[in-house]
Scaffold this active site. Structure first.
Site, PDB file in Angstrom:
ATOM      1  CB  CYS A   1      -0.998  -0.074   1.360  1.00  0.00           C
ATOM      2  SG  CYS A   1      -1.820  -1.514   1.548  1.00  0.00           S
TER       3      CYS A   1
ATOM      4  CG  HIS B   1      19.869 -37.232  -4.236  1.00  0.00           C
ATOM      5  ND1 HIS B   1      20.422 -38.345  -3.558  1.00  0.00           N
ATOM      6  CD2 HIS B   1      21.163 -36.668  -4.476  1.00  0.00           C
ATOM      7  CE1 HIS B   1      21.823 -38.449  -3.567  1.00  0.00           C
ATOM      8  NE2 HIS B   1      21.976 -37.210  -4.093  1.00  0.00           N
TER       9      HIS B   1
ATOM     10  CG  ASN C   1       0.418   2.095   3.716  1.00  0.00           C
ATOM     11  OD1 ASN C   1      -0.692   2.048   2.977  1.00  0.00           O
ATOM     12  ND2 ASN C   1       1.712   2.728   3.118  1.00  0.00           N
ATOM     13  N   GLY C   2      -0.525  -0.890   6.489  1.00  0.00           N
ATOM     14  CA  GLY C   2      -0.436  -1.925   7.812  1.00  0.00           C
ATOM     15  C   GLY C   2      -1.494  -2.748   8.092  1.00  0.00           C
TER      16      GLY C   2
ATOM     17  CD  GLU D   1      10.557 -11.784  -8.955  1.00  0.00           C
ATOM     18  OE1 GLU D   1      10.132 -10.906  -7.901  1.00  0.00           O
ATOM     19  OE2 GLU D   1      11.904 -11.695  -8.946  1.00  0.00           O
TER      20      GLU D   1
ATOM     21  NE  ARG E   1       5.043   1.453  -1.291  1.00  0.00           N
ATOM     22  CZ  ARG E   1       5.874   1.178  -0.332  1.00  0.00           C
ATOM     23  NH1 ARG E   1       7.134   1.785  -0.528  1.00  0.00           N
ATOM     24  NH2 ARG E   1       5.862   0.807   0.980  1.00  0.00           N
TER      25      ARG E   1
ATOM     26  CE  LYS F   1      15.104 -11.789  -9.594  1.00  0.00           C
ATOM     27  NZ  LYS F   1      14.806 -10.848  -8.429  1.00  0.00           N
TER      28      LYS F   1
ATOM     29  CE  LYS G   1      11.957  -3.238  -5.851  1.00  0.00           C
ATOM     30  NZ  LYS G   1      12.613  -4.184  -6.294  1.00  0.00           N
TER      31      LYS G   1
ATOM     32  CD  GLU H   1      17.821 -13.302  -7.540  1.00  0.00           C
ATOM     33  OE1 GLU H   1      17.040 -13.567  -6.297  1.00  0.00           O
ATOM     34  OE2 GLU H   1      17.529 -12.179  -7.895  1.00  0.00           O
TER      35      GLU H   1
ATOM     36  CD1 TRP I   1      -0.329  -5.592  -3.418  1.00  0.00           C
ATOM     37  CD2 TRP I   1      -0.407  -6.633  -1.514  1.00  0.00           C
ATOM     38  NE1 TRP I   1       0.188  -6.923  -3.751  1.00  0.00           N
ATOM     39  CE2 TRP I   1      -0.033  -7.636  -2.415  1.00  0.00           C
ATOM     40  CE3 TRP I   1      -0.642  -7.055  -0.282  1.00  0.00           C
ATOM     41  CZ2 TRP I   1       0.515  -8.774  -2.044  1.00  0.00           C
ATOM     42  CZ3 TRP I   1      -0.182  -8.178   0.166  1.00  0.00           C
ATOM     43  CH2 TRP I   1       0.095  -9.155  -0.658  1.00  0.00           C
TER      44      TRP I   1
END
Ligand code: F6R
Length: 608
Positions: free
Chosen positions: A2, A506, A99-100, A490, A27, A487, A603, A483, A75
């Site tokens: 948010c 395995h 926010n929160g 996502e 964000r 990438k 973000k 990594e 969000w």
């Protein structure tokens, strides 16, 4: 996640609110809204599900001259993305953006039968609670906010405006950032300083437990216990160019291509090639304290965790006197882990606001362990709460997927490891090769990006049709492969997972078939032959492989090879990562997805 903006001043509030929300788009959000209040107390509240463009459509017939207002990008956490759940939330004469998460919102809601709740959000409960103390202006707005916040459990950054006092905003924070921009006859508020860039260079970062009354010509900060705070005005270092696309089609590509410069900024003033040493001032540890370090805990989430994993492989190479433990913040915060004497914790975060990482930092500090931040966002909560730290200085990352921060986080942590090793008296001949390679990396990154960009773009066309991918590597190439897989998954929504090459037999080898393609990192070094054998195992099972290598003789008949010609040996995986970043980018462009704002992601992850 948010985003909050607020304005009080001589200009039209709506202009800043909408442009500020656009700055915060990166964000991640799924609805947006603004409210402005005219000088005679008439409020205009507009909210929309979806993108800010939808909000703008609704606002287009409603151009207001009001000089105060607040705005929000939401969000969704409590309740689906919808207009009713979007902020600002109204209660009586006040409007709140939040926010929160208010954890005790259900209990609080039961105490507010007088309010006709319109949304499913915890934030509307907070608005109603403030209103219950405000009583339509019987009390000062700031006092009502303070009374309400004293009852709240959870996290918040809030901005409140009232129809009855259209010359002020009240803002407060606990666990969710809020920045107040000090302008000329105007004061701006945002949850992220990037919204303020271009409007003012002067900012006050609120601390947890602080509340401020914000007017166009003054800011009064105090604690929730009414103690006055003499707030420090700090400089916003970000410039406009850093938050614009600068001719690139997407922020992600810009940020990938920026790495020669961003890493050079990370190294600035910290590397002495002639001496073969590094010097980090920020951690604030004396030589004697550095010598006492026996154990490092590296804490991060997502890409920051991968950066920690990769850095740990290097740090262990410097001296056997340090053990390194790399932990995922969301797990570590609830573990009963024993922390041995001589431990220092590295807290790694691009945004400096990640809720889980922040929670770990606080837990670790409670145990008396020294904390060192590896942070990008200047003035962020983690940067302020660690005992010392090293900023990576890569400028803002706007694209949700982290790229340039990863490269610099790895190197910043490696430099911290070198600093400890130097203090412990490890021979310069052992450390110098690392220092020399680090010093040359920015230029080498630029060269490799130029050399591989065109080929990777072509390769991406071939692999964009796959829904599954396996990333493989050994030693330092393994965390790098992790990594790479993150990438791709996502931003292109390909189901990509990384495995250590040695783990193939395995289990994961069973996956190899025509639905998958494989990306294998095969760097030169002691384990090269072993990686080559693993590549053969995948080939023998009909794998569709892309090999990234710096070995010019590599000649197995895999589908694609990206050969990196470089003198870099120790840090070759970081160069291979550039190829994987570009691959993820171009596959996503091929698939036609939103590169910079992948679905469901934000973000800065400021909730658990
Ligand atoms: C992936 C990505 C995330 C972040 C993670 C931690 O591209 O960006 O996995 O790395 O959310 O964020 P920070 O570094 O801000 O703590």
């Amino acid at each position: 996640m948010c985003g909050i903006v607020g304005y009080v001043g001589e200009k039209k509030a709506q202009g800043f609110l909408v442009s500020g929300l656009k700055r915060l788009e990166y964000r991640g959000y799924d609805s947006a809204g603004v409210v402005t209040v005219s000088d005679d107390g008439e409020a205009t509240l507009v909210r929309a599900k979806g993108k800010i463009a939808e909000l703008e459509k609704k606002l287009s017939g409603l151009k207001r001259d009001d000089h105060v207002g607040v705005g929000h990008t939401r969000w969704a956490t409590h309740g689906e993305p919808s207009e009713l759940n979007a902020h600002p939330h109204r209660a009586g004469k006040i409007y709140v953006v939040h926010n929160g998460i208010i954890e005790n919102y259900k209990e609080l809601k039961d105490t507010l039968p007088q309010h006709d709740f319109k949304s499913e959000t915890d934030s509307e409960v907070l608005a109603a609670l403030i209103d219950s103390f405000y009583q339509d202006g019987k009390y000062e707005l700031v006092d009502a906010v303070v009374q309400a916040l004293k009852l709240v459990k959870g996290t918040y950054g809030i901005a409140v405006v009232s129809e009855l006092s259209p010359d002020e905003l009240v803002v407060a924070r606990s666990g969710s950032p809020l920045v107040i921009g000090v302008g000329n006859n105007e004061t701006l508020v945002a949850s992220d300083a990037s919204a303020l860039v271009g409007h003012t260079k002067r900012a006050i970062y609120l601390n947890d437990g602080e509340v401020a009354v914000v007017r166009k010509d003054g800011i009064e900060v105090k604690t929730l216990n009414a103690e006055p705070v003499s707030a420090k005005v700090e400089e916003i270092e970000t410039n406009l160019a850093a938050i614009q696309k600068g001719g690139y089609e997407h922020f992600l590509l810009k940020e990938i291509m920026e790495q020669p410069n961003s890493l050079a900024e990370t190294l600035r003033g910290r590397v002495n090639v002639k001496e073969g040493t590094v010097h980090l001032g920020g951690p604030g540890l004396s030589e004697a304290e550095l010598r006492k370090i026996r154990h490092l805990i590296i804490v991060g989430c997502g890409t920051a965790y991968h950066a920690g994993m990769l850095a740990s492989y290097y740090i262990e190479q410097f001296t056997s006197e340090i053990t390194v433990e790399v932990v995922i913040a969301s797990e570590y915060r609830y573990r009963q882990a024993y922390i041995p004497d001589g431990t220092v914790a590295l807290i790694v975060s691009q945004s400096g606001e990640t809720a889980d990482t922040l929670a770990c930092l606080r837990e670790i500090k409670k145990q008396g362990v020294r904390t060192v931040g590896i942070v990008n966002a200047i003035g962020s909560t983690i940067a302020r709460e660690v005992d010392g730290g090293t900023y990576v200085h890569v400028e803002p990352e706007i694209s949700v997927a982290s790229t340039k921060a990863f490269t610099s986080q790895v190197i910043a942590m490696v430099m911290f490891g070198l600093t400890i090793a130097q203090a412990k008296g490890v021979r310069n001949t052992v450390l110098r090769p690392y220092v020399e390679e680090i010093a040359g990396l920015p230029e080498e990154i630029g060269r490799v990006l130029d050399a591989v960009n065109g080929d990777v773009k072509e390769i991406a066309k071939r692999y964009a049709k796959y829904e599954h991918a396996i990333y493989l590597g050994r030693d330092t190439a393994y965390p790098t492969a992790m990594e790479g897989a993150l990438k791709l998954k996502e931003i292109s929504y390909v189901d990509a997972n990384a495995y250590a090459f040695g783990e193939l037999k395995h289990g994961p080898l069973a996956l190899v078939d025509d639905r998958f393609f494989e990306v294998a990192l095969v760097p030169e070094g002691a384990l090269y032959e072993k990686s080559v054998s693993n590549v053969q195992e995948v080939l023998a099972r009909g794998g569709h492989m892309v090999v990234i290598t710096n070995v010019s003789e590599f000649d197995l008949p895999v589908e694609c090879v990206v050969k990196i010609t470089t003198s870099v040996r120790l840090f070759a995986p970081l160069l291979m990562n550039l190829v994987m970043q570009l691959l993820a980018y171009y596959v996503t462009v091929e698939k036609g997805y939103n590169v910079d704002q992948p679905r469901n992601l934000a973000k800065s992850v400021t909730v658990e």
